[in-house]
Write an enzyme that holds these catalytic residues in place. Structure first.
Site, mmCIF file in Angstrom:
data_model
loop_
_atom_site.group_PDB
_atom_site.id
_atom_site.type_symbol
_atom_site.label_atom_id
_atom_site.label_comp_id
_atom_site.label_asym_id
_atom_site.label_seq_id
_atom_site.Cartn_x
_atom_site.Cartn_y
_atom_site.Cartn_z
ATOM 1 N N ALA A 120 0.736 -1.140 -0.100
ATOM 2 C CA ALA A 120 -0.079 0.003 0.168
ATOM 3 C C ALA A 120 1.022 1.160 -0.021
ATOM 4 C CB ALA A 120 -0.814 0.030 1.231
ATOM 5 N N GLY B 189 -17.190 -16.461 4.567
ATOM 6 C CA GLY B 189 -16.422 -16.981 5.580
ATOM 7 C C GLY B 189 -15.504 -15.800 6.235
ATOM 8 N N LYS C 62 -26.012 -9.646 -6.094
ATOM 9 C CA LYS C 62 -24.675 -9.823 -6.360
ATOM 10 C C LYS C 62 -24.766 -9.599 -7.822
ATOM 11 C CE LYS C 62 -23.378 -12.554 -2.396
ATOM 12 N NZ LYS C 62 -23.393 -14.021 -1.772
ATOM 13 N N GLY D 188 -24.983 -25.184 10.590
ATOM 14 C CA GLY D 188 -24.618 -24.159 10.537
ATOM 15 C C GLY D 188 -24.305 -23.488 9.079
ATOM 16 N N GLY E 223 -17.602 -13.062 -1.981
ATOM 17 C CA GLY E 223 -16.584 -13.163 -0.863
ATOM 18 C C GLY E 223 -15.092 -12.769 -1.230
ATOM 19 N N GLU F 256 -28.398 -20.060 7.562
ATOM 20 C CA GLU F 256 -29.108 -19.019 8.622
ATOM 21 C C GLU F 256 -30.181 -19.745 9.125
ATOM 22 O OE1 GLU F 256 -27.625 -15.854 9.065
ATOM 23 O OE2 GLU F 256 -26.475 -15.561 7.306
ATOM 24 N N ASP G 233 -30.333 -12.745 -2.421
ATOM 25 C CA ASP G 233 -28.861 -12.529 -2.192
ATOM 26 C C ASP G 233 -28.078 -12.811 -3.386
ATOM 27 O OD1 ASP G 233 -26.265 -12.374 -0.161
ATOM 28 O OD2 ASP G 233 -25.749 -14.311 -1.510
HETATM 29 N N1 HSE Z 1 -25.325 -15.951 2.433
HETATM 30 C C1 HSE Z 1 -24.227 -15.809 1.406
HETATM 31 C C2 HSE Z 1 -24.061 -17.232 0.855
HETATM 32 C C3 HSE Z 1 -22.929 -15.435 1.921
HETATM 33 O O1 HSE Z 1 -24.580 -18.194 1.181
HETATM 34 O O2 HSE Z 1 -23.128 -17.244 -0.108
HETATM 35 C C4 HSE Z 1 -22.705 -13.830 1.980
HETATM 36 O O3 HSE Z 1 -23.023 -13.348 0.925
#
Ligand code: HSE
Length: 444
Positions: free
Chosen positions: A33, A302, A205, A187, A134, A190, A201
């Site tokens: 950086a 993660g 994206k 887990g 991610g 959710e 979701d």
């Molecule tokens: N809930 C999302 C997934 C992760 O299952 O990929 C965060 O965007």
């Protein structure tokens, strides 16, 4: 050069990953950086948890507005999520002249136009690599690495929860409800998995990727969104017999009429690399006119994978904070005054205008002429058949059964045309249950 000072809003899974990665790799990050990057303030309602992560390395507060009010803070990292308080805090941080890094896809897919405009007015950056897939640097790839290209289409497995569920359904032959419960117990899903399993979701994206790929504003409200709740293990099995896997894809495509923007389960040829992305992994295929087809693969969620993206944004900001605004990479890749949608030349198409091919599963009476009637109605609509699979009635409904499953793969047609043909086929007395239709993408 003075280290850049960062305030973290929310220190849960991604926040603690960000703190740890910055601490662990600080030497290399500083060399890249050109200056240090220091988290000097953290806001979290759970102050004890926050203190246990940062020790004495940063000041912990309960009220995120204390970060915004601190003139020493250069960058705010928003890891709260949603578009309630997170939206207010992001806009207030921008108004206070702070750069923003966020992992919040929902916020940007729905309110991106307002947020990017506010940032432009104030001359600050809003970076969001962590919002899509991610740890995969797909925003940077689309915005910078592929900048020479006219991007034609992209398709991604961009929700790990649903990919995990689909992989389990295929591996174990189990139905959706059973696998979802198991995924929640482990887990992987959710407690309230609605946004994941309903495709929302993934739609957030792909909306962001579509904007960057084609130079259009973010338009989540125009995305077609269908999740995986209607998928049966039977469909996964039949698809496999025909040489396909079923994946929840976010797809955006440039056509002569406009842009397709859609999320739905899709049959993908088993031989494609993306069809073999299993478990909670993510992957995005991008096709550009110059580069051809490229594939990006990695962990879509993660603690440290997402932190990897957050820290990459912090490094970009550390490098560019003092640069002329015009020398920075525009948030949506294209200079904002050139966004196509603003001039109406690249509208997002309604689903009825999308052109794709289909898998159809029909529960029918096992009697003479049924197949001919169904294929006749498809032919009348100009829909060409690619493959047909019919199981023996005994195999489908048990010994002596008079019903069977008819599986048809079609060539491409307009969705509106398929809807009309399906309405006619559904009305046949020999079609005994609701027809199951899944779109099919060759991705070649
Ligand atoms: N809930 C999302 C997934 C992760 O299952 O990929 C965060 O965007």
């Amino acid at each position: 050069m003075k280290p850049i000072q960062v305030g973290l809003m929310g220190i849960g899974t991604v926040g603690s990953g960000t703190f740890n990665v910055l601490q662990r790799n600080q030497g290399e990050i500083r060399r890249r950086a050109g200056r240090g990057i220091e988290i000097t303030m953290v806001a979290d309602l759970d102050m004890e948890r926050a203190k246990s992560v940062v020790g004495g390395a940063a000041r912990v507060v309960k009220d995120a507005r204390e970060i915004i009010a601190n003139p020493e803070i250069d960058v705010v990292v928003e890891l709260i999520g949603g578009y309630g308080i997170a939206k207010q805090l992001v806009l207030e941080a921008i108004a206070a002249g702070k750069h923003v890094v966020t992992a919040n896809k929902a916020l940007l897919a729905v309110h991106g136009t307002e947020i990017f405009q506010a940032a432009a007015d104030k001359g600050v950056m809003v970076a969001y690599e962590a919002a899509v897939a991610g740890g995969i640097p797909i925003i940077k790839s689309l915005r910078e690495g592929l900048t020479a290209n006219s991007i034609q289409w992209l398709a991604g497995i961009i929700n790990g929860t649903t990919n995990f569920i689909l992989s389990e359904m295929r591996d174990k032959g189990l139905d959706f409800d059973v696998v979802l419960k198991e995924a929640q117990r482990l887990g992987y899903a959710e407690a309230d998995p609605t946004f994941d399993i309903e495709g929302v979701d993934a739609a957030h994206k792909v909306t962001l990727m579509s904007a960057i790929a084609f130079g259009i504003p973010v338009q989540f409200d125009k995305a077609y969104v269908e999740g995986i709740t209607g998928l049966a293990a039977t469909d996964i099995r039949y698809a496999e017999q025909l040489g396909y896997r079923i994946k929840l894809l976010g797809i955006t495509k440039r056509t002569d009429k406009g842009v397709e923007l859609r999320v739905h389960p899709s049959l993908v040829p088993s031989k494609r690399l993306i069809a073999n992305v299993e478990g909670a992994m993510n992957a995005v295929v991008v096709h550009g006119d110059a580069v051809g087809t490229t594939l990006y693969y990695g962990k879509g969620a993660g603690s440290e994978p997402t932190a990897s993206a957050v820290v990459a944004d912090l490094v970009d900001i550390a490098r560019l904070a003092d640069a002329e605004v015009a020398h920075r990479v525009p948030p949506l890749a294209f200079q904002s005054h050139t966004l196509e949608g603003a001039m109406g030349s690249l509208p997002v198409l309604p689903m009825s205008e999308v052109v794709t091919s289909y898998y159809l599963r029909l529960r029918v009476s096992d009697e003479a002429g049924v197949l001919a009637k169904v294929t006749g109605l498809l032919a009348n609509a100009g829909i060409s058949i690619d493959a047909v699979l019919q199981r023996e009635a005994d195999e489908v409904g048990g010994e002596g059964s008079t019903q069977t499953d008819l599986i048809i793969l079609t060539h491409e047609t307009r969705e509106g045309n398929m809807d009309a043909a399906l309405a006619e086929i559904q009305a046949l007395p020999t079609v005994l249950a609701k027809i199951n239709r899944i779109r099919k993408e060759e991705l070649n």
